[in-house]
Design an enzyme around this catalytic site. Structure first.
Site, mmCIF file in Angstrom:
data_model
loop_
_atom_site.group_PDB
_atom_site.id
_atom_site.type_symbol
_atom_site.label_atom_id
_atom_site.label_comp_id
_atom_site.label_asym_id
_atom_site.label_seq_id
_atom_site.Cartn_x
_atom_site.Cartn_y
_atom_site.Cartn_z
ATOM 1 N N CYS A 77 0.827 -1.201 0.000
ATOM 2 C CA CYS A 77 0.000 0.000 0.000
ATOM 3 C C CYS A 77 0.865 1.256 0.000
ATOM 4 C CB CYS A 77 -0.894 -0.029 1.242
ATOM 5 S SG CYS A 77 -1.879 1.444 1.469
ATOM 6 N N GLN A 286 -7.559 19.253 9.498
ATOM 7 C CA GLN A 286 -6.404 18.416 9.830
ATOM 8 C C GLN A 286 -6.848 16.980 10.094
ATOM 9 O OE1 GLN A 286 -3.254 19.231 9.833
ATOM 10 N NE2 GLN A 286 -3.281 21.462 9.746
ATOM 11 N N GLU A 336 -5.272 33.473 3.581
ATOM 12 C CA GLU A 336 -5.314 32.153 2.948
ATOM 13 C C GLU A 336 -5.765 32.310 1.495
ATOM 14 O OE1 GLU A 336 -5.022 28.660 3.508
ATOM 15 O OE2 GLU A 336 -5.983 28.521 1.564
ATOM 16 N N ASP A 392 2.278 28.837 8.318
ATOM 17 C CA ASP A 392 2.090 27.380 8.217
ATOM 18 C C ASP A 392 1.937 27.043 6.736
ATOM 19 O OD1 ASP A 392 1.476 24.700 8.563
ATOM 20 O OD2 ASP A 392 -0.464 25.031 9.528
ATOM 21 N N CYS A 419 5.523 21.541 7.331
ATOM 22 C CA CYS A 419 5.315 20.105 7.065
ATOM 23 C C CYS A 419 6.423 19.563 6.174
ATOM 24 C CB CYS A 419 3.944 19.871 6.434
ATOM 25 S SG CYS A 419 3.684 20.832 4.944
HETATM 26 N N1 SAH Z 1 -3.021 26.118 9.436
HETATM 27 C C1 SAH Z 1 -3.988 25.670 8.480
HETATM 28 C C2 SAH Z 1 -3.433 24.741 7.428
HETATM 29 C C3 SAH Z 1 -2.287 25.223 6.637
HETATM 30 S S1 SAH Z 1 -1.940 24.191 5.272
HETATM 31 C C4 SAH Z 1 -5.100 24.942 9.163
HETATM 32 O O1 SAH Z 1 -4.876 24.341 10.196
HETATM 33 O O2 SAH Z 1 -6.209 24.925 8.644
HETATM 34 C C5 SAH Z 1 -1.351 25.393 4.131
HETATM 35 C C6 SAH Z 1 -2.410 26.318 3.602
HETATM 36 O O3 SAH Z 1 -1.789 27.281 2.784
HETATM 37 C C7 SAH Z 1 -3.455 25.657 2.729
HETATM 38 O O4 SAH Z 1 -4.716 25.949 3.276
HETATM 39 C C8 SAH Z 1 -3.278 26.311 1.352
HETATM 40 O O5 SAH Z 1 -4.498 26.498 0.666
HETATM 41 C C9 SAH Z 1 -2.662 27.636 1.715
HETATM 42 N N2 SAH Z 1 -1.832 28.320 0.715
HETATM 43 C C10 SAH Z 1 -1.069 27.780 -0.263
HETATM 44 N N3 SAH Z 1 -0.369 28.732 -0.902
HETATM 45 C C11 SAH Z 1 -0.685 29.923 -0.319
HETATM 46 C C12 SAH Z 1 -0.263 31.284 -0.537
HETATM 47 N N4 SAH Z 1 0.635 31.584 -1.465
HETATM 48 N N5 SAH Z 1 -0.794 32.227 0.250
HETATM 49 C C13 SAH Z 1 -1.692 31.917 1.214
HETATM 50 N N6 SAH Z 1 -2.115 30.670 1.458
HETATM 51 C C14 SAH Z 1 -1.627 29.669 0.700
#
Ligand code: SAH
Length: 464
Positions: A77, A286, A336, A392, A419
């Protein structure tokens, strides 16, 4: 070393994808499913000049770190990569990976890392932790519908309704849907021909509320005998939301663009800490709620808010970190790129009665620099409108224009949640050269049995 050679080798290291690494007279071999410490017999599949890839044929002497996998499909898998490594060793591997990247890519001294790195945060029960699963449907050789997981790097379905990372009711729900499909001759979608109805089934479970969501992703406008299916699914304990998402495109994208309610609500509710979230089939959320809470508590601890700060949460998704921070800050701004996620963030703020969080749709690397320039113009360079920034980002990390602005802003604190420790290391190097010191680093294991690892870092400005 040539293709098809059979060799005996001791596994001395772990590769970035969890594979075993062994050496024969200086020639490096990468062997999937071999565990550090194993002595194995392997067959060379691909031989380059200085390294090659080999297939594990036989374990001659198992490693002390080798454990019986929980799932019989662990090797085939694509979901798990290191299930046969003891959990303790997995944690050690992940900490080491973070440290190595910070050293090699970030250029940080080992002595500094020794001082700032805190022990990795693992799970007490590293199985059955996922609150979400998307199961692809297909057809077996006998023409019967099957569901399970894709084999590594392919779209071949391994029939298995009993994933060791997912919640136990997945199996019950999937078996019930397969039975229903067999009874009424409902076919699985076929990627090659574009025919057949059922593409994927999404299942979500609220760990604290025990609410269950099922969403069938279908290649068609309706599901025959859907009232009967709904009746059966409603027997599952905790069933709250049964929906259907139409996706008739020939694409790898799983979900359709919208969903229809077949029964119940269009969402389930869950909590991370004291914050309540409404999660629809299309919402990002998450997947490991237990570790997510630990991760975001850590981010909050690193931010060390006193109540009078203005905080920016960049890449805020559905506002999970923002709402956590809002409990301790004066004002939080979330940014976002996905509009739907911002809708969710605003709604989540509302249902929790949080009034000091505002959310913007846009690219972090455009919104923050834009806002900063505007503010600078209006306030003649006086600071105070941003005390702490939390980022993040997705795996590719932050754009340089964003890092540049953060350097110019001379913030008190930056909390970086990552991540991917390789892009984290690259970005930390930039921030460090721009005057921020790495004060605390801690890895959190959000995805046991896989090679992924999350890291939280606290940066502070050097005294002028
Ligand atoms: N902390 C958030 C998750 C972050 S994951 C939570 O817990 O919900 C990373 C996020 O960055 C995703 O939601 C993705 O859509 C966003 N993202 C990707 N590129 C971006 C950019 N250039 N500017 C702003 N957000 C972005």
């Amino acid at each position: 070393m040539q293709k098809n050679d059979i060799v005996t080798v001791t596994i001395e290291d772990i590769g970035v994808n969890g594979e075993g690494i062994g050496k024969i007279n200086g020639y490096t071999l990468f062997i999937k499913d071999a565990v550090i410490g194993d002595v194995v017999e392997a067959k060379i599949m691909k031989a380059k000049k200085n390294y090659g890839y080999a297939r594990l044929m036989n374990i001659i002497q198992p490693s002390l770190y080798r454990v019986e996998p929980q799932c019989q499909f662990a090797q085939k898998c694509g979901g798990c990569q290191i299930q046969e490594m003891s959990y303790e060793k997995q944690l050690e591997f992940k900490s080491h990976k973070v440290k190595e990247n910070l050293e090699r890519i970030g250029g940080f001294a080992p002595e500094l890392l020794e001082r700032v790195m805190e022990p990795i945060v693992g799970m007490d029960e590293p199985f059955y932790y996922r609150n979400k699963a998307q199961f692809p449907f297909g057809t077996d050789k006998a023409g019967e519908p099957v569901t399970g997981f894709y084999a590594g790097r392919t779209h071949d379905i391994i029939a298995n309704t009993d994933c060791a990372l997912g919640v136990p009711m997945n199996k019950e729900i999937l078996e019930l849907i397969l039975e229903f499909m067999k009874k009424h001759g409902v076919l699985s979608y076929d990627e090659k021909t574009g025919r057949g109805l059922v593409r994927h089934v999404l299942i979500r479970y609220g760990f604290t509320t025990k609410e269950v969501m099922v969403c069938l992703v279908v290649n068609g406008k309706s599901i025959p005998y859907s009232e009967e299916l709904v009746r059966e699914l409603r027997k599952i304990e905790g069933m709250t939301s049964i929906t259907m998402s139409v996706n008739t495109k020939q694409t790898n994208v799983i979900m359709g663009e919208s969903y229809e309610i077949l029964w119940g609500q269009g969402f389930i509710t869950d909590y991370i800490g004291e914050i309540r979230y409404q999660i629809s089939p299309l919402s990002f959320y998450q997947v490991n709620p237990i570790q997510t809470e630990k991760l975001y508590r850590l981010a909050l601890e690193y931010a060390d808010l006193q109540g009078d700060e203005t905080v920016w949460d960049l890449y805020c998704g559905i506002g999970t970190i923002s709402l956590f921070l809002a409990q301790k800050a004066k004002q939080v701004y979330g940014v976002e790129i996905v509009p739907q996620a911002i809708e969710d963030a605003k709604n989540n703020a509302k249902i929790n009665g949080i009034e000091n969080a505002e959310f913007y749709v846009g690219k972090a690397e455009e919104v923050l620099p834009g806002y900063y320039r505007e503010y600078e113009r209006e306030n003649k360079g006086e600071r105070g409108w941003a005390d702490v920034i939390v980022v993040d980002p997705p795996r590719k990390g932050c754009e340089e224009t964003l890092l540049e602005t953060m350097v110019e802003m001379r913030l008190g604190k930056i909390v970086y949640v990552s991540c991917d420790s390789a892009t984290l290391a690259r970005d930390l190097r930039y921030l460090n050269e721009g005057g921020y010191e790495v004060e605390r680093v801690r890895a959190v294991d959000q995805f046991p049995m896989t090679v992924h690892v999350e890291t939280v870092v606290l940066l502070e400005r050097k005294a002028p």
